[in-house]
Scaffold this motif. Structure first.
Motif, PDB file in Angstrom:
ATOM      1  N   TRP A  86      -0.214  -0.191   1.932  1.00 34.47           N
ATOM      2  CA  TRP A  86      -0.047   0.551   3.183  1.00 34.47           C
ATOM      3  C   TRP A  86       0.154   2.046   2.911  1.00 34.47           C
ATOM      4  O   TRP A  86      -0.445   2.905   3.561  1.00 34.47           O
ATOM      5  CB  TRP A  86       1.120  -0.030   3.963  1.00 34.47           C
ATOM      6  N   ALA A  87       1.001   2.367   1.943  1.00 34.82           N
ATOM      7  CA  ALA A  87       1.245   3.777   1.610  1.00 34.82           C
ATOM      8  C   ALA A  87      -0.037   4.451   1.130  1.00 34.82           C
ATOM      9  O   ALA A  87      -0.319   5.599   1.489  1.00 34.82           O
ATOM     10  CB  ALA A  87       2.329   3.888   0.544  1.00 34.82           C
ATOM     11  N   ASN A  88      -0.813   3.735   0.343  1.00 31.55           N
ATOM     12  CA  ASN A  88      -2.069   4.303  -0.154  1.00 31.55           C
ATOM     13  C   ASN A  88      -3.062   4.544   0.974  1.00 31.55           C
ATOM     14  O   ASN A  88      -3.740   5.565   1.005  1.00 31.55           O
ATOM     15  CB  ASN A  88      -2.698   3.388  -1.206  1.00 31.55           C
ATOM     16  N   LEU A  89      -3.162   3.581   1.889  1.00 32.52           N
ATOM     17  CA  LEU A  89      -4.106   3.734   2.990  1.00 32.52           C
ATOM     18  C   LEU A  89      -3.649   4.794   3.989  1.00 32.52           C
ATOM     19  O   LEU A  89      -4.466   5.520   4.550  1.00 32.52           O
ATOM     20  CB  LEU A  89      -4.293   2.393   3.716  1.00 32.52           C
ATOM     21  N   ALA A  90      -2.345   4.873   4.206  1.00 36.40           N
ATOM     22  CA  ALA A  90      -1.823   5.788   5.226  1.00 36.40           C
ATOM     23  C   ALA A  90      -1.808   7.245   4.761  1.00 36.40           C
ATOM     24  O   ALA A  90      -2.334   8.120   5.449  1.00 36.40           O
ATOM     25  CB  ALA A  90      -0.427   5.349   5.650  1.00 36.40           C
ATOM     26  N   VAL A  91      -1.179   7.503   3.636  1.00 36.76           N
ATOM     27  CA  VAL A  91      -1.015   8.896   3.200  1.00 36.76           C
ATOM     28  C   VAL A  91      -1.393   9.127   1.751  1.00 36.76           C
ATOM     29  O   VAL A  91      -1.534  10.268   1.325  1.00 36.76           O
ATOM     30  CB  VAL A  91       0.449   9.372   3.417  1.00 36.76           C
ATOM     31  N   GLY A  92      -1.517   8.074   0.972  1.00 41.06           N
ATOM     32  CA  GLY A  92      -1.789   8.217  -0.454  1.00 41.06           C
ATOM     33  C   GLY A  92      -0.508   8.504  -1.217  1.00 41.06           C
ATOM     34  O   GLY A  92       0.407   9.142  -0.697  1.00 41.06           O
ATOM     35  N   ILE A  93      -0.416   7.999  -2.415  1.00 39.92           N
ATOM     36  CA  ILE A  93       0.756   8.230  -3.256  1.00 39.92           C
ATOM     37  C   ILE A  93       0.493   9.411  -4.185  1.00 39.92           C
ATOM     38  O   ILE A  93       1.354  10.242  -4.415  1.00 39.92           O
ATOM     39  CB  ILE A  93       1.126   6.958  -4.046  1.00 39.92           C
TER      40      ILE A  93
END
Length: 196
Positions: free
Chosen positions: A91-98
């Motif tokens: 989810w973090a990768n799809l939403a804002v990227g790490i």
């Protein structure tokens, strides 16, 4: 009689937890919709909701199937934590990227972390002791991605090195916590069966 009553009580509690978990998943689906009503910064379209829903259903389905391997609370908690960590990572990768933004190709490295964890779980045959080793190794893979990203300057300036290290340390700690729960599950003794 007493054992049958205890087993039925466990089944009832299990159903209650399952309903609560699926209810929480449904509530999570509503959060972005509610956020869209109060802020313009959240702007999901049908595809976003479809992907998020598919992720929730996949995580819930895998948990339902995996939890059948053991009745132990530690094993179920370990599976739940591992799935929640994987869910948050995707989810973090799809939403804002790490690393950098969501479009930064460096974020594809996390697909390798997830693939490593999944393959390791299959190699361990979902047995608690093997799963503990698998998720300790997954934590190491997460840390290696951070080290490579920082050493290569990936995502900079959108993601400063301390940010990349901090976020990855959080995910690595979640993988380690799951591994420790699997280790605890491996040490639990199965209930002794009584002769009729």
């Amino acid at each position: 009689m007493q054992m049958a009553a205890k087993a039925e009580n466990r089944k009832g509690r299990g159903r209650l937890w399952r309903r609560a978990a699926w209810g929480a998943a449904a509530a999570l689906m509503l959060l972005p919709l509610l956020a869209m009503q109060v802020t313009e910064e959240v702007a999901w379209d049908v595809a976003d909701f479809a992907v998020f829903g598919a992720m929730l259903i996949a995580a819930g389905g895998v948990y339902e199937a995996s939890a059948r391997f053991s009745a132990g609370n530690a094993y179920r908690a370990a599976i739940g934590l591992a799935l929640a960590t994987a869910f948050l990572l995707v989810w973090a990768n799809l939403a804002v990227g790490i690393i950098g933004t969501e479009d930064d190709p460096a974020n594809l490295l996390y697909g390798g972390v997830l693939a490593f964890g999944i393959i390791s779980a299959f190699i361990a045959r979902f047995q608690p002791a093997g799963m503990a080793r698998a998720f300790f190794a997954t934590a190491l893979a997460q840390a290696l991605v951070a080290a490579v990203a920082v050493a290569a300057g990936m995502g900079y300036p959108a993601s400063p090195p301390l940010e990349v290290l901090g976020v990855n340390a959080l995910f690595a700690m979640l993988w380690v916590a799951s591994a420790l729960l699997f280790r605890k599950a491996a040490q639990e003794k199965p209930p002794a069966s009584r002769a009729p």
